[in-house]
Design a protein around this motif. Sequence first.
Motif, mmCIF file in Angstrom:
data_model
loop_
_atom_site.group_PDB
_atom_site.id
_atom_site.type_symbol
_atom_site.label_atom_id
_atom_site.label_comp_id
_atom_site.label_asym_id
_atom_site.label_seq_id
_atom_site.Cartn_x
_atom_site.Cartn_y
_atom_site.Cartn_z
ATOM 1 N N PHE A 80 108.418 -49.128 70.809
ATOM 2 C CA PHE A 80 107.122 -48.914 70.175
ATOM 3 C C PHE A 80 106.070 -49.860 70.750
ATOM 4 O O PHE A 80 106.331 -51.039 70.984
ATOM 5 C CB PHE A 80 107.217 -49.148 68.666
ATOM 6 N N THR A 81 104.871 -49.325 70.951
ATOM 7 C CA THR A 81 103.732 -50.137 71.376
ATOM 8 C C THR A 81 102.631 -50.151 70.324
ATOM 9 O O THR A 81 101.619 -50.801 70.518
ATOM 10 C CB THR A 81 103.157 -49.602 72.705
ATOM 11 N N ASP A 82 102.848 -49.456 69.218
ATOM 12 C CA ASP A 82 101.845 -49.343 68.148
ATOM 13 C C ASP A 82 102.497 -49.733 66.827
ATOM 14 O O ASP A 82 103.426 -49.056 66.356
ATOM 15 C CB ASP A 82 101.311 -47.910 68.089
ATOM 16 N N VAL A 83 102.024 -50.823 66.209
ATOM 17 C CA VAL A 83 102.616 -51.308 64.965
ATOM 18 C C VAL A 83 102.461 -50.292 63.844
ATOM 19 O O VAL A 83 103.332 -50.162 62.981
ATOM 20 C CB VAL A 83 101.973 -52.653 64.567
ATOM 21 N N SER A 84 101.359 -49.546 63.845
ATOM 22 C CA SER A 84 101.106 -48.601 62.758
ATOM 23 C C SER A 84 102.193 -47.528 62.668
ATOM 24 O O SER A 84 102.433 -46.968 61.598
ATOM 25 C CB SER A 84 99.741 -47.941 62.937
ATOM 26 N N LEU A 85 102.858 -47.238 63.775
ATOM 27 C CA LEU A 85 103.924 -46.234 63.759
ATOM 28 C C LEU A 85 105.164 -46.724 63.023
ATOM 29 O O LEU A 85 106.016 -45.930 62.627
ATOM 30 C CB LEU A 85 104.298 -45.842 65.187
ATOM 31 N N LEU A 86 105.257 -48.048 62.828
ATOM 32 C CA LEU A 86 106.436 -48.624 62.195
ATOM 33 C C LEU A 86 106.208 -49.025 60.739
ATOM 34 O O LEU A 86 107.169 -49.318 60.027
ATOM 35 C CB LEU A 86 106.896 -49.862 62.980
ATOM 36 N N THR A 87 104.970 -49.035 60.307
ATOM 37 C CA THR A 87 104.676 -49.431 58.933
ATOM 38 C C THR A 87 105.343 -48.481 57.946
ATOM 39 O O THR A 87 105.203 -47.257 58.070
ATOM 40 C CB THR A 87 103.158 -49.471 58.696
ATOM 41 N N ASP A 88 106.090 -49.040 57.008
ATOM 42 C CA ASP A 88 106.817 -48.295 55.979
ATOM 43 C C ASP A 88 108.010 -47.526 56.533
ATOM 44 O O ASP A 88 108.603 -46.703 55.815
ATOM 45 C CB ASP A 88 105.897 -47.329 55.220
ATOM 46 N N ALA A 89 108.398 -47.787 57.770
ATOM 47 C CA ALA A 89 109.624 -47.186 58.300
ATOM 48 C C ALA A 89 110.822 -47.943 57.725
ATOM 49 O O ALA A 89 110.719 -49.114 57.340
ATOM 50 C CB ALA A 89 109.638 -47.239 59.817
ATOM 51 N N ASP B 78 116.150 -51.913 54.706
ATOM 52 C CA ASP B 78 114.873 -52.517 54.319
ATOM 53 C C ASP B 78 113.697 -51.714 54.887
ATOM 54 O O ASP B 78 113.793 -51.138 55.976
ATOM 55 C CB ASP B 78 114.785 -53.950 54.836
ATOM 56 N N VAL B 79 112.613 -51.725 54.141
ATOM 57 C CA VAL B 79 111.380 -51.079 54.597
ATOM 58 C C VAL B 79 110.566 -52.093 55.392
ATOM 59 O O VAL B 79 110.374 -53.236 54.953
ATOM 60 C CB VAL B 79 110.562 -50.557 53.405
ATOM 61 N N LEU B 80 110.096 -51.702 56.559
ATOM 62 C CA LEU B 80 109.307 -52.598 57.413
ATOM 63 C C LEU B 80 107.864 -52.652 56.927
ATOM 64 O O LEU B 80 107.248 -51.619 56.643
ATOM 65 C CB LEU B 80 109.343 -52.121 58.866
ATOM 66 N N ARG B 81 107.329 -53.869 56.840
ATOM 67 C CA ARG B 81 105.937 -54.105 56.475
ATOM 68 C C ARG B 81 105.210 -54.678 57.687
ATOM 69 O O ARG B 81 105.844 -55.157 58.635
ATOM 70 C CB ARG B 81 105.847 -55.065 55.284
ATOM 71 N N PRO B 82 103.860 -54.635 57.693
ATOM 72 C CA PRO B 82 103.127 -55.135 58.869
ATOM 73 C C PRO B 82 103.530 -56.539 59.291
ATOM 74 O O PRO B 82 103.593 -56.847 60.476
ATOM 75 C CB PRO B 82 101.668 -55.065 58.403
ATOM 76 N N GLY B 83 103.813 -57.425 58.319
ATOM 77 C CA GLY B 83 104.191 -58.789 58.671
ATOM 78 C C GLY B 83 105.566 -58.919 59.285
ATOM 79 O O GLY B 83 105.921 -59.978 59.810
ATOM 80 N N ASP B 84 106.360 -57.845 59.229
ATOM 81 C CA ASP B 84 107.712 -57.876 59.798
ATOM 82 C C ASP B 84 107.731 -57.534 61.280
ATOM 83 O O ASP B 84 108.792 -57.567 61.903
ATOM 84 C CB ASP B 84 108.619 -56.869 59.066
ATOM 85 N N ILE B 85 106.567 -57.189 61.824
ATOM 86 C CA ILE B 85 106.498 -56.668 63.197
ATOM 87 C C ILE B 85 105.452 -57.443 63.994
ATOM 88 O O ILE B 85 104.390 -57.789 63.471
ATOM 89 C CB ILE B 85 106.119 -55.171 63.191
#
Length: 235
Positions: A95-104, A72-79
């Motif tokens: 991770f300490t930054d959500v933006s690094l995980l968006t669309d991962a 699955d692709v991670l979206r902002p609401g998943d984190i």
Amino acid sequence: MNAPDFTTTAKHLPPVARRSVGRSRSLPSGRAAIGALLVVMSGLGLATAARQATAEPTTRFAVATRDVPAGDVLRPGDIALLTMKLAPNVAQRSFTDVSLLTDAVATNSLSAGELIQYSAVQKGGPRLRAMSFPIEAARALNGRIEPDDRLDIVSTQDVDGIERTETVLSGIRLISVSGASLDPGSSSELVLTVAFDNDDQQAVLARAINTGRVFVVRANDSRATDSNSKATVAK
């Protein structure tokens, strides 16, 4: 003239003060002074460590807000970011930054509230190709395989009345395995989820499962663990 009487004269002289002779008090040596300084510094270090150990955590780390299947692709609401205290070796892989995980892409399945670490996601590139299939535990190392293991897939098929066994896939990555370690000889069924590099590999596995018996071999050798290695279709 009479000679002076020194005995009589000595009686009238003032008493002579007596000096006591003893060891003089010396200053501390350089070695003693350094030792005392080290003791003080050690005490300060222990006090600082004690304060840090009891201090409230201030760093926020990324966790999953829902159950995320592998692929699955991670979206902002998943984190979400939660404040927690982690061991240094765990913190440096988180991770300490959500933006690094968006669309991962999740390379391993994640549970709601689970800490997200570098090994659990893949940033960039095509969507992860993943496939699950059932297999008897006795033909999958009795369940003693773990996510990120590299596997060879061995297939036994009946070709024109002749039983043929061959390795059809080499070095594919295991994403997840259901069930715990089982007793030898158990016929319990596991479900393995594996990742592919291309469509050919998933077609080969599907054909092997549908037309014969499949076995898995753990292949965590230097080739398989090399970051540049790719799973290949065995010839």
